[in-house]
Design a protein around this motif. Structure first.
Motif, PDB file in Angstrom:
ATOM      1  N   ALA A  80       0.831  -1.161   0.098  1.00 68.17           N
ATOM      2  CA  ALA A  80       0.041   0.154   0.295  1.00 68.17           C
ATOM      3  C   ALA A  80       0.915   1.207  -0.188  1.00 68.17           C
ATOM      4  O   ALA A  80       0.158   2.258  -0.382  1.00 68.17           O
ATOM      5  N   ILE A  81       2.216   1.159   0.203  1.00 66.66           N
ATOM      6  CA  ILE A  81       2.908   2.299   0.276  1.00 66.66           C
ATOM      7  C   ILE A  81       3.157   3.039  -1.164  1.00 66.66           C
ATOM      8  O   ILE A  81       2.989   4.233  -1.005  1.00 66.66           O
ATOM      9  N   GLU A  82       3.656   2.006  -2.183  1.00 67.23           N
ATOM     10  CA  GLU A  82       3.806   2.718  -3.172  1.00 67.23           C
ATOM     11  C   GLU A  82       2.877   3.317  -3.725  1.00 67.23           C
ATOM     12  O   GLU A  82       2.941   4.349  -4.508  1.00 67.23           O
ATOM     13  N   ALA A  83       1.342   3.032  -3.524  1.00 69.48           N
ATOM     14  CA  ALA A  83       0.307   3.561  -4.235  1.00 69.48           C
ATOM     15  C   ALA A  83      -0.004   5.156  -3.513  1.00 69.48           C
ATOM     16  O   ALA A  83      -0.579   5.857  -4.048  1.00 69.48           O
ATOM     17  N   ALA A  84       0.577   5.387  -2.521  1.00 71.95           N
ATOM     18  CA  ALA A  84       0.511   6.530  -1.500  1.00 71.95           C
ATOM     19  C   ALA A  84       1.530   7.641  -1.931  1.00 71.95           C
ATOM     20  O   ALA A  84       1.416   8.631  -1.462  1.00 71.95           O
ATOM     21  N   ILE A  85       2.715   7.192  -2.606  1.00 70.36           N
ATOM     22  CA  ILE A  85       3.637   8.174  -2.834  1.00 70.36           C
ATOM     23  C   ILE A  85       3.315   9.312  -3.899  1.00 70.36           C
ATOM     24  O   ILE A  85       2.556   8.674  -5.159  1.00 70.36           O
ATOM     25  N   THR A  86       3.572  10.387  -3.590  1.00 68.36           N
ATOM     26  CA  THR A  86       3.253  11.347  -4.601  1.00 68.36           C
ATOM     27  C   THR A  86       4.539  12.288  -4.667  1.00 68.36           C
ATOM     28  O   THR A  86       5.339  11.948  -4.218  1.00 68.36           O
ATOM     29  N   GLU A  87       4.730  13.112  -5.542  1.00 66.56           N
ATOM     30  CA  GLU A  87       5.602  13.997  -5.841  1.00 66.56           C
ATOM     31  C   GLU A  87       5.964  15.084  -4.595  1.00 66.56           C
ATOM     32  O   GLU A  87       7.015  15.257  -4.451  1.00 66.56           O
ATOM     33  N   ARG A  88       5.029  15.109  -3.647  1.00 68.41           N
ATOM     34  CA  ARG A  88       5.428  15.891  -2.323  1.00 68.41           C
ATOM     35  C   ARG A  88       6.053  14.816  -1.302  1.00 68.41           C
ATOM     36  O   ARG A  88       6.291  15.236  -0.042  1.00 68.41           O
ATOM     37  N   THR A  89       5.942  13.251  -1.327  1.00 68.19           N
ATOM     38  CA  THR A  89       6.299  12.506  -0.480  1.00 68.19           C
ATOM     39  C   THR A  89       7.984  12.721  -0.321  1.00 68.19           C
ATOM     40  O   THR A  89       8.560  12.811  -1.242  1.00 68.19           O
ATOM     41  N   ARG A  90       8.188  12.569   1.171  1.00 67.87           N
ATOM     42  CA  ARG A  90       9.583  12.525   1.456  1.00 67.87           C
ATOM     43  C   ARG A  90      10.006  11.717   2.177  1.00 67.87           C
ATOM     44  O   ARG A  90      11.621  11.510   2.228  1.00 67.87           O
TER      45      ARG A  90
END
Length: 408
Positions: A131-141
């Motif tokens: 589920a982590i990968e699907a939650a990553i956006t360009e703002r994820t750090r």
């Protein structure tokens, strides 16, 4: 059902299954003497006399297998130091689980970043890598995996995701003292590991925290932030970074040094008892121990958790089951009543932060596995009970069977 069978439950006045107590913290006169020696010395504080603090930091870093460690006032601050040192900027996103203590997410708000809740794995109650990968956006750090209950997260999968997306990993190991993943101590695998020494923790001085790392730049920044923004070699009144006084005392340091001597043995006792309890509870219909084959080589069982199925207990609600189990003498809890995003802080957006976008709406967040764990499934047995004997573990299992015989 005969009344005498119902009355056999301790909650109804029957005899308790477990009659002994499980004291915590564990200490002896050597702990008392170590603290007394500091009191008599008059050298209580840091930075004027920090030798005992530095000695504990070196010892804990060595124990974890890391190059550096920085103590601080508590485990919440340790997370905040780690986030700031990792260079997050206002509005950045940080991935956290919804089944954890508030500090995992509230410290993200404190650094003006956005907590993004990702659901947990039903077999471990840790962050689900899928589920982590699907939650990553360009703002994820940053990703903050929580080794909940002392159960190691799937760090191979999480680190692979982080490398692929160039993200930092901060291990929240507040429950993880002494536990191992593929032979490595928890907290030593990501960029930073964060620990708490609060009263209930497996290593405690009442309060306190620490961060560990192998990255020199991160270490120097966290050490500065912990010490009012000062830097090594700088002058007392020179402040280079926006830190505060988050230092611990010499008394805490010597107490932690004493407690650290016991940690490995205590961890191995908890691990052995956990394995035994897994075997015992696996034979009880409706009770499912958490999974133990995802890389953990030593489990510290800050909590022993299992999944409870009301259907196997006459639809007895989880809360009532836990009340019955506690009455039998098992130190236990029903755990969190709801996932973290349901807290008023998130539902009412009481953030006091200037960088959380108006579009962020936690009322729309729903993590089904976390919801199920909170509502119906998760039961905790506390870590101090896991320092008991094999006979105690047998009695814990018998207490559950006793309840089932009455209610099913």
């Amino acid at each position: 059902m005969e009344q005498n069978v119902i009355d056999s439950l301790a909650i109804n006045g029957g005899a308790k299954t477990i009659i002994r107590s499980f004291p915590w913290p564990v200490y002896d006169e050597s702990d008392v003497q170590a603290v007394a020696d500091i009191v008599r010395s008059g050298k209580w504080g840091d930075p004027d006399c920090a030798d005992r603090v530095e000695a504990f930091e070196r010892a804990f870093a060595d124990y974890c297998g890391t190059r550096y460690a920085v103590t601080c006032v508590n485990g919440s601050v340790s997370l905040r130091l780690a986030l700031m040192a990792c260079g997050v900027k206002p509005g950045d996103e940080v991935i956290v689980p919804p089944y954890t203590f508030i500090a995992t997410a509230s410290t993200v708000l404190e650094v003006n970043c956005v907590p993004v809740f990702v659901d947990i794995d039903p077999d471990t109650y840790n962050l689900d890598p899928a589920a982590i990968e699907a939650a990553i956006t360009e703002r994820t750090r940053v990703i903050v995996p929580v080794h909940f209950a002392g159960q190691a997260c799937d760090m191979d999968a999480i680190m692979a995701i982080a490398r692929r997306h160039k993200l930092r990993v901060i291990e929240d190991a507040a429950h993880g003292h002494g536990a191992e993943y593929r032979g490595r101590k928890l907290g030593s695998i990501g960029d930073v590991g964060s620990f708490s020494f609060q009263s209930s923790k497996n290593l405690t001085s009442g309060e306190g925290g620490i961060v560990v790392t192998n990255d020199e730049a991160l270490y120097r920044m966290m050490a500065s932030l912990r010490n009012v923004g000062r830097i090594e070699g700088g002058q007392w009144y020179d402040h280079y970074n926006p830190g505060c006084n988050y230092r611990i005392t010499q008394m805490q340091a010597v107490l932690l040094s004493q407690q650290l001597k016991r940690l490995e043995e205590q961890t191995r006792i908890r691990d052995a008892n956990g394995r035994l309890l897994n075997e015992l509870l696996s034979g009880i219909d409706g009770i499912t121990p958490m999974r133990r084959d995802l890389g953990e080589t030593l489990h510290c069982y800050h909590l022993y958790m299992f999944r409870y199925d009301p259907a196997a207990f006459g639809q007895l609600p989880k809360q009532r089951f836990v009340e019955m189990l506690a009455a039998e003498g098992v130190p236990c809890s029903a755990g969190y009543p709801h996932p973290l995003y349901r807290q008023p802080l998130f539902q009412q957006k009481n953030f006091m932060c200037y960088a959380i976008p108006e579009t962020v709406d936690y009322s729309q967040v729903y993590c089904p596995v976390a919801e199920q764990a909170c509502r119906d499934e998760a039961v905790w047995i506390f870590q101090h009970a896991m320092l008991g004997t094999a006979a105690d573990m047998e009695l814990f299992a018998e207490a559950i069977r006793k309840i089932q015989r009455v209610v099913a």
